[in-house]
Design an enzyme around this catalytic site. Sequence first.
Site, mmCIF file in Angstrom:
data_model
loop_
_atom_site.group_PDB
_atom_site.id
_atom_site.type_symbol
_atom_site.label_atom_id
_atom_site.label_comp_id
_atom_site.label_asym_id
_atom_site.label_seq_id
_atom_site.Cartn_x
_atom_site.Cartn_y
_atom_site.Cartn_z
ATOM 1 N N TYR A 175 10.349 76.209 -74.893
ATOM 2 C CA TYR A 175 9.489 76.792 -73.860
ATOM 3 C C TYR A 175 9.905 76.210 -72.516
ATOM 4 O O TYR A 175 10.152 75.007 -72.405
ATOM 5 C CB TYR A 175 8.023 76.447 -74.148
ATOM 6 C CG TYR A 175 7.055 76.885 -73.061
ATOM 7 C CD1 TYR A 175 6.775 78.240 -72.867
ATOM 8 C CD2 TYR A 175 6.423 75.955 -72.242
ATOM 9 C CE1 TYR A 175 5.884 78.646 -71.886
ATOM 10 C CE2 TYR A 175 5.528 76.356 -71.248
ATOM 11 C CZ TYR A 175 5.263 77.705 -71.081
ATOM 12 O OH TYR A 175 4.376 78.098 -70.109
ATOM 13 N N ASP B 261 15.956 70.875 -69.646
ATOM 14 C CA ASP B 261 14.568 70.994 -69.202
ATOM 15 C C ASP B 261 13.821 69.779 -69.747
ATOM 16 O O ASP B 261 13.448 69.730 -70.913
ATOM 17 C CB ASP B 261 13.962 72.305 -69.712
ATOM 18 C CG ASP B 261 12.512 72.471 -69.269
ATOM 19 O OD1 ASP B 261 11.966 71.532 -68.648
ATOM 20 O OD2 ASP B 261 11.928 73.537 -69.548
ATOM 21 N N LYS C 42 5.104 67.337 -65.453
ATOM 22 C CA LYS C 42 4.214 66.465 -66.240
ATOM 23 C C LYS C 42 4.189 65.013 -65.728
ATOM 24 O O LYS C 42 3.607 64.763 -64.694
ATOM 25 C CB LYS C 42 4.558 66.606 -67.728
ATOM 26 C CG LYS C 42 4.389 68.088 -68.156
ATOM 27 C CD LYS C 42 4.275 68.341 -69.619
ATOM 28 C CE LYS C 42 3.835 69.779 -69.857
ATOM 29 N NZ LYS C 42 4.858 70.706 -70.289
HETATM 30 C C1 LIG Z 1 5.158 72.170 -69.682
HETATM 31 C C2 LIG Z 1 6.563 72.651 -69.649
HETATM 32 C C3 LIG Z 1 7.037 73.549 -68.679
HETATM 33 C C4 LIG Z 1 6.114 74.211 -67.688
HETATM 34 O O1 LIG Z 1 5.519 73.294 -66.830
HETATM 35 P P1 LIG Z 1 4.161 73.735 -66.059
HETATM 36 O O2 LIG Z 1 3.884 72.565 -65.182
HETATM 37 O O3 LIG Z 1 3.146 73.977 -67.115
HETATM 38 O O4 LIG Z 1 4.495 74.951 -65.302
HETATM 39 C C5 LIG Z 1 8.374 73.842 -68.645
HETATM 40 N N1 LIG Z 1 9.241 73.307 -69.531
HETATM 41 C C6 LIG Z 1 8.821 72.443 -70.481
HETATM 42 C C7 LIG Z 1 9.827 71.839 -71.405
HETATM 43 C C8 LIG Z 1 7.476 72.101 -70.573
HETATM 44 O O5 LIG Z 1 7.077 71.277 -71.549
#
Ligand SMILES: *Cc1c(COP(=O)(O)O)cnc(C)c1O
Length: 436
Positions: free
Chosen positions: A150, A245, A273
């Site tokens: 994701y 990511d 995060k």
């Molecule tokens: C949480 C997450 C996102 C999205 O971040 P948001 O701050 O919710 O937009 C993108 N990539 C990964 C791997 C994530 O865990």
Amino acid sequence: MEFTNRIPRATSAALFDEARQYFPGGVNSPVRAFKSVSGPPLFIRKGQGSRITDEDGNQFIDFCCSWGPLIHGHNNDRIRELVIETVANGASFGAPTRLGNALGKLILDNHPYIERMRFVCSGTEAVMSALRLARGVTGKNKVLKFEGCYHGHVDSLLVKAGSGLATLSTSTSAGVPESYARETIVIPLNDREALEQTLAEHGHDIACIIVEPVPANNGLLLQDASFLQCLRLKAYKHNVLLIFDEVISGFRVGFAGAAGRYGIQPDILTFGKIIGGGFPVGAYAASAEIMSHVAPDGPVYQAGTLAANPVAMAAGFASLEQCLVPGFYEDLEEKTARFTARIQTYCDQQDYTVTIPHIGSIFWIAFSREQIQRADQIETASMEKFKIFHHELLQRGVYLGPSGYEVGFISAAHTEADLEEAATHLCAALDVVFGN
Ligand SMILES: *Cc1c(COP(=O)(O)O)cnc(C)c1O
């Protein structure tokens, strides 16, 4: 084990009814609606250390930790103090601040895989910007991603593999044009053949490979280091940029995230995060050369009214500064290993079909005996077990993210006693799940 048989959730239920008049599904982010578990979502009043308290006054040991950002637990003293001190001078200026420099320096001085960075306001925004940068640098259009990873709600990444050819991707959300979905190629994780074949066929058209090096949004699909190394080598070979990511793994599995843990140099990294210490911050980062393509130095446009907001920078600084204390990650990791081992041992004794993959301070309860490395290995039926498990845990005062596909996080505020207490509750909840 003693526990209140029925926790009252009347206030949360009433607030949720009210919220439904304001927000689609009563929430501002879909998974919060508790759709895949039972009952109304808990409305949280406050958090302290490892615990949260809901509007009915129930207390829970929290393993959701705001979905990852709270590596120091709730209401961390240092973060709170610096935030209050900062906001006393005003909330936002839309101009550079010393605090932005301080957080940038702290990160770049201690993260050997990046030279320049740009702050944004969320993980989604970081990924969206990283894709544009990859396309701008390479002059190519397509993106290669993996099933089960994701990357936020970016249009072209809300895509799953269609049947048949890898190129026939289909969108997983209404409102994403087919033409966008066509720019994304989706292949399974841990599948070198699919990778090799896709790059051989489409490499000339692919701007980047994007991967969660620690896939933690669809269970915890830990990859072999050799697969991640393979991505690196193939990306070089085909002149494709490699994006890690690290929105979850960054500053979580070590200060330098998965790049540091596996010793792999990606071309672009994305963060979110933990980087904001509980405030809305994201970032993307790369070498000075690659980042020189970003406006105003270069032609790849990207901007933000509230980017590097000083209050958020203060929270990020106070958070990451504490991550740099020697032994910080080792302690967290040992605590997590002891916690998961305690539960795993119990499950093995009782012959429960449970595996608990973990890395750093991330863990996942998988209702399976297989080592799961690909999304299609997760059985949908196992989610019925999670539903019972989640309900039983709420009754016992333990809060997990409300979906069996979500991982759990352990924070520095989780004490050994908290974890022992929680492990006892998890084992008791598993007894119910397995009808024992
Ligand atoms: C949480 C997450 C996102 C999205 O971040 P948001 O701050 O919710 O937009 C993108 N990539 C990964 C791997 C994530 O865990």
